[in-house]
Structure formats: C-alpha cells, structure tokens
Design a protein around this motif. Structure first.
Motif, short mmCIF file in Angstrom:
data_model
loop_
_atom_site.label_atom_id
_atom_site.label_comp_id
_atom_site.label_asym_id
_atom_site.label_seq_id
_atom_site.Cartn_x
_atom_site.Cartn_y
_atom_site.Cartn_z
N MET A 1 29.28 34.68 -8.75
CA MET A 1 30.68 35.06 -8.90
C MET A 1 31.34 35.27 -7.55
SD MET A 1 30.90 37.49 -12.27
CE MET A 1 29.38 38.39 -11.97
N ALA A 2 30.62 35.83 -6.60
CA ALA A 2 31.19 36.00 -5.26
C ALA A 2 31.52 34.65 -4.65
CB ALA A 2 30.22 36.78 -4.38
N ARG A 3 30.68 33.67 -4.90
CA ARG A 3 30.95 32.32 -4.38
C ARG A 3 32.23 31.76 -4.98
NH1 ARG A 3 30.12 27.40 -6.43
NH2 ARG A 3 28.99 28.28 -8.20
N VAL A 4 32.42 31.94 -6.28
CA VAL A 4 33.64 31.48 -6.93
C VAL A 4 34.85 32.23 -6.38
CG1 VAL A 4 34.88 31.33 -9.14
CG2 VAL A 4 32.44 30.80 -9.04
N ALA A 5 34.70 33.53 -6.20
CA ALA A 5 35.80 34.34 -5.67
C ALA A 5 36.22 33.84 -4.29
CB ALA A 5 35.38 35.81 -5.59
N CYS A 6 35.25 33.59 -3.42
CA CYS A 6 35.56 33.13 -2.07
C CYS A 6 36.17 31.73 -2.08
CB CYS A 6 34.32 33.13 -1.20
SG CYS A 6 33.65 34.78 -0.86
N SER A 7 35.72 30.89 -3.00
CA SER A 7 36.19 29.50 -3.06
C SER A 7 37.60 29.38 -3.62
CB SER A 7 35.24 28.66 -3.92
OG SER A 7 33.94 28.63 -3.36
N THR A 8 38.07 30.40 -4.32
CA THR A 8 39.35 30.29 -5.03
C THR A 8 40.33 31.40 -4.67
OG1 THR A 8 38.50 31.59 -6.90
CG2 THR A 8 38.19 29.21 -7.00
N GLY A 9 39.98 32.25 -3.72
CA GLY A 9 40.76 33.46 -3.47
C GLY A 9 42.06 33.28 -2.73
N PHE A 10 42.43 32.05 -2.38
CA PHE A 10 43.71 31.80 -1.72
C PHE A 10 44.52 30.85 -2.59
CE2 PHE A 10 46.23 29.55 1.72
CZ PHE A 10 47.08 30.60 1.96
N PHE A 11 45.03 31.40 -3.69
CA PHE A 11 45.84 30.63 -4.63
C PHE A 11 45.10 29.38 -5.11
CE2 PHE A 11 48.67 32.64 -1.46
CZ PHE A 11 49.16 33.65 -2.28
N GLY A 12 43.84 29.60 -5.49
CA GLY A 12 43.01 28.51 -5.99
C GLY A 12 42.22 27.78 -4.93
N ARG A 13 42.46 28.10 -3.68
CA ARG A 13 41.73 27.47 -2.58
C ARG A 13 40.87 28.51 -1.88
NH1 ARG A 13 47.01 26.06 -2.08
NH2 ARG A 13 47.30 27.12 -0.09
N SER A 14 40.14 28.09 -0.86
CA SER A 14 39.19 28.97 -0.19
C SER A 14 39.89 30.15 0.49
CB SER A 14 38.40 28.19 0.86
OG SER A 14 37.60 29.07 1.62
N ALA A 15 39.33 31.33 0.29
CA ALA A 15 39.84 32.54 0.92
C ALA A 15 39.48 32.63 2.39
CB ALA A 15 39.30 33.77 0.20
N ALA A 16 38.65 31.72 2.88
CA ALA A 16 38.21 31.77 4.28
C ALA A 16 39.37 31.65 5.25
CB ALA A 16 37.19 30.67 4.55
N VAL A 17 40.48 31.08 4.81
CA VAL A 17 41.64 30.93 5.69
C VAL A 17 42.17 32.28 6.17
CG1 VAL A 17 43.33 30.86 3.81
CG2 VAL A 17 43.84 29.74 5.98
N LEU B 1 50.56 31.39 4.51
CA LEU B 1 51.36 30.45 3.71
C LEU B 1 52.47 29.82 4.53
CD1 LEU B 1 51.98 32.20 0.25
CD2 LEU B 1 50.72 30.08 0.66
N GLY B 2 52.96 30.56 5.52
CA GLY B 2 54.09 30.10 6.29
C GLY B 2 55.42 30.54 5.71
N HIS B 3 55.39 31.31 4.63
CA HIS B 3 56.60 31.83 4.00
C HIS B 3 56.23 33.02 3.12
CE1 HIS B 3 55.41 30.09 0.11
NE2 HIS B 3 55.05 29.02 0.79
N PRO B 4 57.18 33.89 2.79
CA PRO B 4 56.88 35.00 1.90
C PRO B 4 56.52 34.49 0.49
CG PRO B 4 58.96 35.35 3.06
CD PRO B 4 58.57 33.93 3.27
N ALA B 5 55.84 35.31 -0.26
CA ALA B 5 55.52 35.01 -1.65
C ALA B 5 56.16 36.08 -2.53
CB ALA B 5 54.01 34.99 -1.86
N THR B 6 56.17 35.82 -3.81
CA THR B 6 56.71 36.80 -4.75
C THR B 6 55.58 37.35 -5.61
OG1 THR B 6 58.85 35.68 -4.85
CG2 THR B 6 58.33 37.21 -6.63
#
Length: 203
Positions: free
Chosen positions: A1-17, A179-184
C-alpha cells in the motif's frame, strides 16, 4: 500500500516530485490506518499485486493518536536521509496551508482512495468505496469527509456518484511550487443514511 501511495500521491502521479522520502511518506499516509486508527480498509489486487486501496478512520481523535505514535516510532528507528530533508518543504507548506475540514462531530470519519493506473477505469474505485462506506455504516458512523482538489476531476466524479456533496472549497498555494499554479481544495462529505442533515462547519 505504501508503494501505491507513493506512486499516486501527486494527483495520480508519483509523490517523489515533492516528497522523495518514500519510507516517511508511507509511514505518514498509510501507517496510522494499519496501527490503531483504521476501519473499513480494503485493497484491490491483480495477479497477487496490490493495485489500489481505500484507507480510513472512523474517529478523528483515534487517527491523531495513531499518527503521533507512527511518526514517533519512525523517527526513533530511521536515520534521516537527503530525501528526508528534501521532503521537509512540503511538510512546512502543509502545516501553513492545511486542507479544510468539516465539524468532526458530524463527520468523524475520513478516507483516502488510491489506484495505480492499471486499476483506473475498471470500476475498482467504486467497489472499494462502496465496501468502505458499508463498513462505516455498520459501525454507526454518522458521516464521513474527505479532501481532494479540482486537479483530480475523476475522483470528484466518483465521490459525487457515491453520494458525497461539496461542503467547502478554497484556493490554496500549497501545491504551487510543484504544479506551477494554485489548486482548489475541495471538502466533500457524506452523511450516513437516516442521519439529519444539519449544517457542517468547515474550518
């Protein structure tokens, strides 16, 4: 589950960013639910591999206690790395720009749903969500809340189909460096069937 969390934690993409310390990320976003806070937690598997999960806590105070214990255990047993240091800016920004939340008395439960790309569009998310909500109903939880953003329109549609409604929203600069811009931020909630629908009080 941690692997899935890290792989998807940036709006469906890798949280490593924004959070390169994958061990700490897993401890923060998965650990509390597996060590005292969780209820109605389910995983989706394909060929013996976890491709998605739903994690949640039926009580906010219980979650806070579990999070504190997990963080203390992680920090006492893990040597900080360069990745840890590079993850600190996000933690500082998250503390400065927290997500909105509803009155914990009316909506004491919260949840997180994450899917790998291979599991998206297959109906798995809806089945995980249904199973989790059924489990919460069996516990007599009066309501559940979640926080997402308008960056995740697929998740928003899923939650609306499941009966969640928008309780509050606000623009946040939390994600601007990546992201380069604010989010809501969007706060959503769902009352258990038969509960009164009095007003929520997002902070």
């Amino acid at each position: 589950m941690a692997r899935v969390a890290c792989s998807t934690g940036f709006f469906g993409r890798s949280a490593a960013v924004y959070f390169p310390d994958s061990a700490l990320f897993g401890a923060l976003w998965v650990g509390p639910y597996l060590h005292g806070a969780g209820a109605g937690c389910f995983v989706a598997e394909r060929d013996g591999e976890v491709v998605g999960y739903i994690l949640g806590a039926p009580d906010h105070a219980r979650y806070q206690r579990a999070l504190t214990a997990v963080v203390a255990r992680h920090l006492s047993t893990t040597v900080p790395t360069r990745a840890t240091v590079r993850s600190v800016p996000y933690l500082l920004r998250a503390a400065r720009y927290p997500s909105p939340h509803a009155d914990w008395r009316a909506f004491p439960a919260h949840l997180h749903l994450n899917l790998l790309p291979a599991a998206r569009g297959t109906g798995v998310g809806g089945r995980l969500l249904d199973a989790h909500l059924t489990a919460l109903g069996g516990l007599g939880v009066p309501g559940v809340q979640l926080s997402t953003t308008t960056e995740n329109d697929v998740a928003l549609r899923l939650y609306r189909r499941a009966g969640f409604t928008e309780l509050a929203s606000r623009v946040t600069p939390l994600w601007t460096p990546w992201l380069g811009h604010p989010a809501t931020h969007v706060l959503m909630g769902r009352r258990s069937p038969g509960r009164d629908r009095g007003p929520a009080s997002p902070d």
